[in-house]
Each structure stands twice: as structure tokens, then as C-alpha cells.
Design an enzyme around this catalytic site. Structure first.
Site, PDB file in Angstrom:
ATOM      1  N   LEU A  78      35.893  39.057  42.064  1.00 58.01           N
ATOM      2  CA  LEU A  78      37.399  38.823  41.792  1.00 58.01           C
ATOM      3  C   LEU A  78      37.807  37.530  41.086  1.00 58.01           C
ATOM      4  O   LEU A  78      36.859  36.596  41.263  1.00 58.01           O
ATOM      5  CB  LEU A  78      38.059  38.887  43.191  1.00 58.01           C
ATOM      6  CG  LEU A  78      38.025  40.210  44.020  1.00 58.01           C
ATOM      7  CD1 LEU A  78      38.672  40.004  45.309  1.00 58.01           C
ATOM      8  CD2 LEU A  78      38.498  41.312  43.086  1.00 58.01           C
ATOM      9  N   ASP A  79      38.635  37.372  40.089  1.00 56.59           N
ATOM     10  CA  ASP A  79      39.211  36.317  39.395  1.00 56.59           C
ATOM     11  C   ASP A  79      39.325  35.405  40.456  1.00 56.59           C
ATOM     12  O   ASP A  79      39.804  35.526  41.512  1.00 56.59           O
ATOM     13  CB  ASP A  79      40.193  36.699  38.505  1.00 56.59           C
ATOM     14  CG  ASP A  79      39.929  37.746  37.564  1.00 56.59           C
ATOM     15  OD1 ASP A  79      38.553  37.530  37.088  1.00 56.59           O
ATOM     16  OD2 ASP A  79      40.742  38.185  36.947  1.00 56.59           O
ATOM     17  N   LYS A  80      39.336  34.095  40.306  1.00 52.90           N
ATOM     18  CA  LYS A  80      39.643  32.831  40.895  1.00 52.90           C
ATOM     19  C   LYS A  80      41.095  33.147  41.877  1.00 52.90           C
ATOM     20  O   LYS A  80      41.435  32.967  42.840  1.00 52.90           O
ATOM     21  CB  LYS A  80      39.692  31.649  40.219  1.00 52.90           C
ATOM     22  CG  LYS A  80      40.194  30.801  41.138  1.00 52.90           C
ATOM     23  CD  LYS A  80      40.511  29.315  40.075  1.00 52.90           C
ATOM     24  CE  LYS A  80      41.315  28.160  40.820  1.00 52.90           C
ATOM     25  NZ  LYS A  80      41.901  27.128  39.885  1.00 52.90           N
ATOM     26  N   ARG A 120      44.588  43.299  34.171  1.00 48.14           N
ATOM     27  CA  ARG A 120      45.334  42.402  33.740  1.00 48.14           C
ATOM     28  C   ARG A 120      45.813  42.786  32.140  1.00 48.14           C
ATOM     29  O   ARG A 120      46.592  42.617  31.687  1.00 48.14           O
ATOM     30  CB  ARG A 120      44.893  40.856  33.767  1.00 48.14           C
ATOM     31  CG  ARG A 120      44.681  40.446  35.290  1.00 48.14           C
ATOM     32  CD  ARG A 120      43.974  39.117  35.461  1.00 48.14           C
ATOM     33  NE  ARG A 120      44.527  38.031  34.902  1.00 48.14           N
ATOM     34  CZ  ARG A 120      43.899  36.800  34.751  1.00 48.14           C
ATOM     35  NH1 ARG A 120      42.701  36.799  35.274  1.00 48.14           N
ATOM     36  NH2 ARG A 120      44.372  35.978  34.177  1.00 48.14           N
TER      37      ARG A 120
END
Length: 325
Positions: free
Chosen positions: A139-141, A238
Site C-alpha cells: 500500500l502507498d505510504k 488514484r
């Protein structure tokens, strides 16, 4: 099996594998290991046939004996750190965690420590013997939510396969700019942005990517949606939602400048301005257990910041409705 920190096994070639390549037969007999890992063991002599070193392409015959005695390779050199984890489920093969926004998954330039991997090495030291410390998807930060980590070679091989064959189910929730009228599917290839290499974009030369989304709640100028992925490209939700002109609230890379709809109250303006990460949460994860084959599913609630954002949007929508009368 693993014994005294070594990976060992004793196998006899059955009729259906006779006359197969050694690496193919080994892959059938030891599905918990990847083909590339088995080939390297054959070449190094860790995996022998009737006590002799062979080549991966050599044929095996009925009743040949395959013996494995390999040293687990330390795959990572990062340091263990006592960082607390929100553990949803764990057993000897799997670790399912609820990742908070702000936690980087992998050590990298600018993030050498304080990452999920550092925490994993402290909680489950055995992951140092697995590729990428057992991380099979990330998962992205600044994306919160559920993710699974492999704790064994069996699990690593199984989870990678489930991701590649799209049998692992992943559901996300997001808040996007604009009032959507219905759900849809975005089928658009994703690759590196031609001008900005740090970002991704919909490009004709990209890899196939499919995102399904449906409405959970509409507000005056925003929408709470659920997304299901058929692929796992970097920044997929996104990029896809930006592509259809409904970027995620707070997205620093893809959202553009803060856009405030007409009639925005000071309270809502502050809530939107203060939300400084992409409003994206991995809500639900479904997979087959690597050892038992049982279908398992977990769900984690929205984090407080998204709950508060949605409540502010809901309140604003109610106020606008009431002001019409």
C-alpha cells in the site's frame, strides 16, 4: 520442510512425472517453492537426483530420488525495529495487518528505517529468509488499511500466484471530488508518466489495469465510493479516478490544487484543506489459505480521519438541502 534452519526434503518421482525435466518435476513435487528458486538449488547442488548433481533440463525417471538440503538465503539486510503493528490475523504462514496512513512499507532512499519491513523483522524474524521480507503487495505510504504478508515459503509462493491469477480479492474505499451519478469500470493501461517519472499515468504502452467502482454515498460535490481491483498497478485507483476526472480528495500527486464547490462552508473548507493524504483505505481482503485452501476474509474499518471527512461532507450536504426550503 525446514529443519535446523535448513530447507530439506526427500521425494520419489511418481509415474506421472517420469520423463519430465528435473525442474518441472521438482516444481510439481515442491509447489511451495518458485521455479527460479528450485533451478538455483539444482544448479548449486542443493537439490540432487539419486545423490548426483544434475542440470535443470535433465529428465527424471520413475522412482528417481530427489533430495533437497538448502540453506535459506537471507533476502534482506534491513534492521529489526520495535514498531507496533495492528495485527488482524496471524498464524505460521500469514500475517494480516491494518496499516496506518503514513507508514512506509519498504525501506528506500529517504526511508531507511521506521518502515513496515523494519517492524516485520522485529515481530516475525523468519521473514528475513523470504523475498522482500514476505511483502507480496504493498500500500502507498499514505494509504491506510489491510494487507497480507507471507511468513513462509509456502505462503509466499501461494500469495504471489493468487495475485497473478487475480483470485485474491481486494476492496477499497475512497472519497473522490465530484458528485458521481453511478458506478462504472475503468479499463485503461497504466505506466510511467512520460514527463514525471515519479508518477504513473494512463498511457497506451502501459500494463493492463481494470478498476470497478460503485457508489456508497453522494454528497454535494464529492462521492464516497468502493473500488475493486482486477489488477494491482502502482497507484492504480488514484490514476484511474483522476483519469475519469474524479481525483481522490487530498491526493498530493494526482489531485491538483484544492477545489472548493460553491456554497462551501468555512467548516468544510477547513476539513478539506486539512486532509493532506489521498482519501483511500484498503477495507477488505479475501484469499485462499496457502496450506488449508480455506477461503478467508478480513475487513478493517475506516480510519478516524476518513470518518471525520465523510461526516463533514455529510453535514454540509444536509445543510445545503435544508437551505433550499
Amino acid at each position: 520442510m525446514s529443519s535446523n534452519n535448513r530447507i530439506t526434503g526427500h521425494y520419489i518421482v511418481p509415474p506421472q512425472l517420469s520423463d519430465k525435466r528435473l525442474d518441472q518435476a521438482a516444481s510439481e513435487l515442491m509447489p511451495e517453492h518458485s521455479r527460479s528458486r528450485l533451478q538455483s538449488w539444482i544448479k548449486s547442488g542443493a537439490l540432487t537426483v539419486n545423490g548426483a548433481v544434475r542440470k535443470p533440463r535433465d529428465k527424471v525417471m520413475l522412482d528417481d530420488v530427489l533430495d533437497l538440503d538448502a540453506e535459506p538465503e537471507v533476502q534482506v539486510t534491513w534492521e529489526a525495529e520495535p514498531i507496533s503493528l495492528d495485527i488482524v490475523y496471524e498464524d505460521e504462514h500469514l500475517l494480516v495487518i491494518n496499516k496506518p496512513a503514513g507508514l512506509v512499507v519498504h525501506p528506500a532512499a529517504g526511508h531507511a528505517d521506521g518502515t513496515l519491513v523494519n517492524a516485520l523483522l522485529n515481530h516475525a524474524p523468519e521473514v528475513e529468509n523470504l523475498p522482500r521480507a514476505g511483502i507480496v503487495h504493498r500500500l502507498d505510504k499514505d494509504t491506510s488499511g489491510i494487507m497480507v504478508v507471507a511468513r513462509s515459503l509456502i505462503a509466499h509462493t501461494s500469495l504471489v500466484d493468487q495475485l497473478q491469477t487475480r483470485t485474491m480479492g481486494r476492496e477499497y474505499e475512497a472519497v473522490v471530488v465530484g458528485s458521481l451519478t453511478g458506478g462504472a469500470t475503468v479499463d485503461a493501461p497504466i505506466g510511467r508518466h512520460p514527463q514525471d517519472r515519479k508518477r504513473m499515468a494512463v498511457v497506451s504502452s502501459g500494463k493492463p489495469a481494470v478498476t470497478h467502482y460503485r457508489l456508497l454515498e453522494r454528497f454535494a460535490a464529492h462521492t464516497h465510493i468502493q473500488c475493486k481491483l482486477e489488477s494491482g498497478r502502482t497507484h492504480q485507483i488514484r490514476v484511474h479516478m483522476t483519469h475519469v476526472r474524479h481525483p481522490l480528495v487530498g491526493d498530493p500527486a494526482y489531485g491538483g490544487r484544492l477545489r472548493l464547490p460553491k456554497g462551501t462552508t468555512e467548516e468544510l473548507r477547513q476539513a478539506l484543506a486539512a486532509f493532506s493524504r489521498q482519501a483511500l483505505h484498503a477495507r477488505r481482503l479475501t484469499l485462499e489459505h496457502p496450506e488449508t485452501g480455506e477461503t478467508l476474509s478480513w475487513e478493517v474499518p475506516l480510519p478516524d480521519d476518513m470518518v471525520q471527512l465523510i461526516e463533514a461532507l455529510r453535514k454540509h450536504a444536509r445543510e445545503l438541502e435544508n437551505s433550499d426550503f
